[in-house]
Design a protein around this motif. Structure first.
Motif, mmCIF file in Angstrom:
data_model
loop_
_atom_site.group_PDB
_atom_site.id
_atom_site.type_symbol
_atom_site.label_atom_id
_atom_site.label_comp_id
_atom_site.label_asym_id
_atom_site.label_seq_id
_atom_site.Cartn_x
_atom_site.Cartn_y
_atom_site.Cartn_z
ATOM 1 N N LYS A 65 0.949 -1.213 0.039
ATOM 2 C CA LYS A 65 -0.080 0.019 0.178
ATOM 3 C C LYS A 65 0.799 1.211 -0.007
ATOM 4 N N ASP A 66 1.859 1.109 0.816
ATOM 5 C CA ASP A 66 2.880 2.487 0.662
ATOM 6 C C ASP A 66 3.518 2.544 -0.723
ATOM 7 N N CYS A 67 3.800 1.520 -1.147
ATOM 8 C CA CYS A 67 4.322 1.546 -2.791
ATOM 9 C C CYS A 67 3.202 2.098 -3.467
ATOM 10 N N GLN A 84 8.108 3.655 -17.117
ATOM 11 C CA GLN A 84 8.093 2.508 -16.136
ATOM 12 C C GLN A 84 9.721 2.432 -15.168
ATOM 13 N N ARG A 85 10.670 2.711 -16.180
ATOM 14 C CA ARG A 85 12.031 2.481 -15.594
ATOM 15 C C ARG A 85 12.207 3.674 -14.780
ATOM 16 N N GLU A 86 11.523 4.937 -14.709
ATOM 17 C CA GLU A 86 11.964 6.061 -14.015
ATOM 18 C C GLU A 86 11.340 5.761 -12.684
ATOM 19 N N LEU A 87 9.985 5.270 -12.669
ATOM 20 C CA LEU A 87 9.206 5.020 -11.496
ATOM 21 C C LEU A 87 9.682 3.901 -10.742
ATOM 22 N N ILE A 88 10.363 2.966 -11.559
ATOM 23 C CA ILE A 88 10.885 1.834 -10.557
ATOM 24 C C ILE A 88 12.180 1.989 -9.941
ATOM 25 N N ILE A 120 6.851 -3.721 -5.841
ATOM 26 C CA ILE A 120 7.089 -2.964 -7.158
ATOM 27 C C ILE A 120 6.132 -3.448 -8.398
ATOM 28 N N GLY A 121 6.622 -4.723 -8.603
ATOM 29 C CA GLY A 121 6.314 -5.292 -9.808
ATOM 30 C C GLY A 121 4.541 -5.531 -9.829
ATOM 31 N N ALA A 133 14.475 3.650 -4.740
ATOM 32 C CA ALA A 133 15.070 4.506 -4.059
ATOM 33 C C ALA A 133 14.510 4.810 -2.612
ATOM 34 N N SER A 134 13.120 4.566 -2.749
ATOM 35 C CA SER A 134 12.638 4.999 -1.530
ATOM 36 C C SER A 134 12.367 3.710 -0.541
ATOM 37 N N GLY A 135 13.053 2.560 -1.142
ATOM 38 C CA GLY A 135 13.252 1.162 -0.113
ATOM 39 C C GLY A 135 12.394 -0.058 -0.394
ATOM 40 N N PHE A 136 11.596 0.150 -1.548
ATOM 41 C CA PHE A 136 10.670 -0.774 -1.955
ATOM 42 C C PHE A 136 11.576 -1.933 -2.580
#
Length: 151
Positions: free
Chosen positions: A8-10, A25-29, A42-43, A34-37
């Motif tokens: 949910k945080d992701c 997509q690459r940028e968001l990944i 993420i997938g 970087a936020s620790g997910f």
């Protein structure tokens, strides 16, 4: 109080990023990592965002291409930037085509803004003008056409 899961945080972090502007997509990944997910969180989030139409590489590519074209960048430079962002060659070509730009006219306008209204052919600034347009992402034929049109 509602319990929050990493998923949910992701999801909330991804939505917040997409709310500000389009992302590839690459940028968001990269931002989510970087936020620790983790990848396993993420997938599924990216899959849901894509299924709902909230995350689209082709829409991102079109928006970026139009922005870059409006700022005076040529098609080659735009395509290189899109490739760095993980956009497929087909989506990059479609994005550049969506700009509906008259590239020789855009190149000529850049030359006029940079060098003034005089004829640059054969003068000492001819090479500088061509190099300037090549760095901006225009191909040699467009640069030569723009030089021919300056008078």
């Amino acid at each position: 109080m509602e319990s929050r899961t990493p998923s949910k945080d992701c999801w909330l972090r991804a939505l917040a990023a997409l709310n500000r502007r389009e992302h590839s997509q690459r940028e968001l990944i990269r931002k989510l990592k970087a936020s620790g997910f983790d990848d396993d969180v993420i997938g599924p989030v990216l899959q849901q965002l894509t299924e709902r139409g909230w995350l689209s590489d082709s829409r991102y590519a079109g928006a970026l291409a139009r922005t870059r074209a409006a700022s005076g960048q040529g098609p080659r430079r735009i395509q290189v930037e899109l490739a760095r962002q993980g956009i497929t060659a087909e989506d990059a070509e479609a994005a550049v085509a969506s700009c509906d730009a008259d590239w020789p006219a855009e190149a000529r306008a850049l030359l006029v803004r940079r060098f003034g209204e005089h004829d640059l052919r054969g003068g000492p600034n001819e090479r500088k003008a061509v190099d300037f347009l090549l760095r901006r992402g225009f191909d040699l034929n467009v640069a030569r056409a723009a030089l021919r049109d300056t008078e």
